[in-house]
Write a protein that holds these residues in place. Structure first.
Motif, PDB file in Angstrom:
ATOM      1  N   ALA A 122       0.823  -1.204   0.000  1.00 29.35           N
ATOM      2  CA  ALA A 122       0.000   0.000   0.000  1.00 29.35           C
ATOM      3  C   ALA A 122       0.862   1.262   0.000  1.00 29.35           C
ATOM      4  N   VAL A 123       1.893   1.278   0.841  1.00 31.40           N
ATOM      5  CA  VAL A 123       2.764   2.450   0.914  1.00 31.40           C
ATOM      6  C   VAL A 123       3.540   2.623  -0.389  1.00 31.40           C
ATOM      7  N   GLY A 124       3.929   1.500  -0.989  1.00 29.82           N
ATOM      8  CA  GLY A 124       4.613   1.566  -2.275  1.00 29.82           C
ATOM      9  C   GLY A 124       3.732   2.154  -3.361  1.00 29.82           C
ATOM     10  N   GLN A 125       2.445   1.775  -3.351  1.00 32.57           N
ATOM     11  CA  GLN A 125       1.498   2.320  -4.317  1.00 32.57           C
ATOM     12  C   GLN A 125       1.317   3.822  -4.106  1.00 32.57           C
ATOM     13  N   TYR A 126       1.250   4.228  -2.839  1.00 31.51           N
ATOM     14  CA  TYR A 126       1.144   5.654  -2.516  1.00 31.51           C
ATOM     15  C   TYR A 126       2.362   6.407  -3.061  1.00 31.51           C
ATOM     16  N   ALA A 127       3.552   5.853  -2.821  1.00 30.97           N
ATOM     17  CA  ALA A 127       4.774   6.503  -3.298  1.00 30.97           C
ATOM     18  C   ALA A 127       4.770   6.629  -4.831  1.00 30.97           C
ATOM     19  N   ASP A 128       4.347   5.556  -5.489  1.00 29.98           N
ATOM     20  CA  ASP A 128       4.277   5.591  -6.955  1.00 29.98           C
ATOM     21  C   ASP A 128       3.299   6.655  -7.439  1.00 29.98           C
ATOM     22  N   ASP A 129       2.139   6.749  -6.759  1.00 30.66           N
ATOM     23  CA  ASP A 129       1.115   7.726  -7.150  1.00 30.66           C
ATOM     24  C   ASP A 129       1.601   9.160  -6.955  1.00 30.66           C
ATOM     25  N   VAL A 130       2.364   9.369  -5.886  1.00 37.52           N
ATOM     26  CA  VAL A 130       2.896  10.708  -5.642  1.00 37.52           C
ATOM     27  C   VAL A 130       3.893  11.080  -6.735  1.00 37.52           C
ATOM     28  N   LYS A 131       4.791  10.167  -7.047  1.00 37.61           N
ATOM     29  CA  LYS A 131       5.825  10.453  -8.041  1.00 37.61           C
ATOM     30  C   LYS A 131       5.248  10.638  -9.451  1.00 37.61           C
ATOM     31  N   SER A 132       4.178   9.896  -9.743  1.00 31.03           N
ATOM     32  CA  SER A 132       3.565  10.003 -11.065  1.00 31.03           C
ATOM     33  C   SER A 132       2.463  11.059 -11.113  1.00 31.03           C
ATOM     34  N   LYS A 133       2.204  11.693  -9.988  1.00 31.31           N
ATOM     35  CA  LYS A 133       1.153  12.699  -9.827  1.00 31.31           C
ATOM     36  C   LYS A 133      -0.256  12.136 -10.072  1.00 31.31           C
ATOM     37  N   GLU A 134      -0.407  10.812  -9.829  1.00 27.76           N
ATOM     38  CA  GLU A 134      -1.731  10.195  -9.829  1.00 27.76           C
ATOM     39  C   GLU A 134      -2.493  10.560  -8.562  1.00 27.76           C
ATOM     40  N   PHE A 135      -1.746  10.981  -7.560  1.00 23.47           N
ATOM     41  CA  PHE A 135      -2.335  11.451  -6.303  1.00 23.47           C
ATOM     42  C   PHE A 135      -1.704  12.783  -5.951  1.00 23.47           C
ATOM     43  N   PRO A 136      -2.507  13.769  -5.542  1.00 25.35           N
ATOM     44  CA  PRO A 136      -3.973  13.718  -5.393  1.00 25.35           C
ATOM     45  C   PRO A 136      -4.702  14.020  -6.708  1.00 25.35           C
ATOM     46  N   GLN A 137      -5.900  13.475  -6.832  1.00 27.37           N
ATOM     47  CA  GLN A 137      -6.773  13.766  -7.948  1.00 27.37           C
ATOM     48  C   GLN A 137      -7.796  14.826  -7.517  1.00 27.37           C
TER      49      GLN A 137
END
Length: 263
Positions: free
Chosen positions: A243-258
């Protein structure tokens, strides 16, 4: 549980319904664990699984009070037992002083003390002064240095006889229940039958009056080692890392926050 356990209901459960005890160290997990637990133990095991230490011996009274209050905030309807840490009950005077401190500064329902015949006089002194006590016999984590490690008990007839003496001494002293740890299953069963109060096992087989586990062990959150007696009910560490890895990936790819996460 919808109704909080009491010392009376705990004692009456012997031979009727196995008791469920689990450790907790904070309000968050205490609230999650409360509905499935008869008793929550604020164990000095927090020194290892929570504080990262190699054993329980350096846990302090102040730590136990802090974590007991946190657990009590999260599990307002649970019967809460607090471990008395190493060095806080070396004699009757110190034991009572420290036990009173815990009772005055927390809403703990009872305290847990390691030891059998050798600690019966201290248990009796506490009980006679209004302190409810849960005993702890068998393998004693606080004594592991003096015993040269964590050693399973009940391997010889002499050890079996001593365990029975310990259990009966703890009961006579006034304890309302006791934990039995690291004891051969057949011997633990005999010990449980030798007393009229519940005997809660950890690494002591199924023929006792209930079970206790450390929550971070049973949820697979503690990765350093897994005792033989622990059953992992989930691989918590892997799930958290994913879960934390997915969060990190989303932050780096700017998938989060939407947009749905943005004011």
């Amino acid at each position: 549980m919808t109704k909080k356990m009491t010392i009376t209901s705990i004692k009456k459960s012997k031979g009727v319904t196995p008791l469920v005890m689990i450790t907790a160290y904070d309000a968050l997990f205490a609230k999650l664990l409360e509905s499935s637990s008869d008793m929550i133990l604020v164990g000095d095991s927090l020194n290892m699984s929570f504080a990262g230490k190699s054993d329980t011996l350096s846990a302090t009274l102040e730590q136990m009070i802090y974590h007991t209050n946190a657990v009590a905030m999260g599990a307002k309807n649970s019967f809460i037992i607090t471990d008395m840490p190493f060095g806080t009950y070396v004699n009757k005077k110190e034991a009572l002083k420290n036990a009173i401190t815990v009772f005055q500064q927390t809403t703990a329902d009872a305290l847990k003390i390691e030891g059998g015949e050798d600690k019966a006089h201290i248990i009796e002194h506490l009980c006679s002064n209004g302190i409810a006590v849960c005993g702890h016999i068998g393998l004693l984590p606080q004594a592991f240095r003096s015993e040269g490690g964590y050693k399973v008990k009940g391997r010889t007839k002499e050890e079996e006889e001593q365990l029975i003496k310990d259990a009966q001494a703890v009961e006579r002293a006034g304890a309302f229940c006791m934990v039995i740890e690291g004891v051969k299953a057949d011997v633990a069963a005999v010990v449980a039958k030798s007393v009229s109060i519940p005997v809660i096992g950890i690494g002591a087989g199924k023929d006792v009056d209930g079970q206790v586990l450390v929550f971070s062990d049973m949820l697979g959150l503690f990765e350093e080692f897994t005792p033989k007696f622990v059953k992992k009910y989930m691989n918590g560490a892997a799930l958290v890392k994913k879960a934390v890895g997915q969060y990190a990936d989303d932050v780096k790819s700017k998938e989060f926050p939407q947009d749905i996460h943005t004011y």
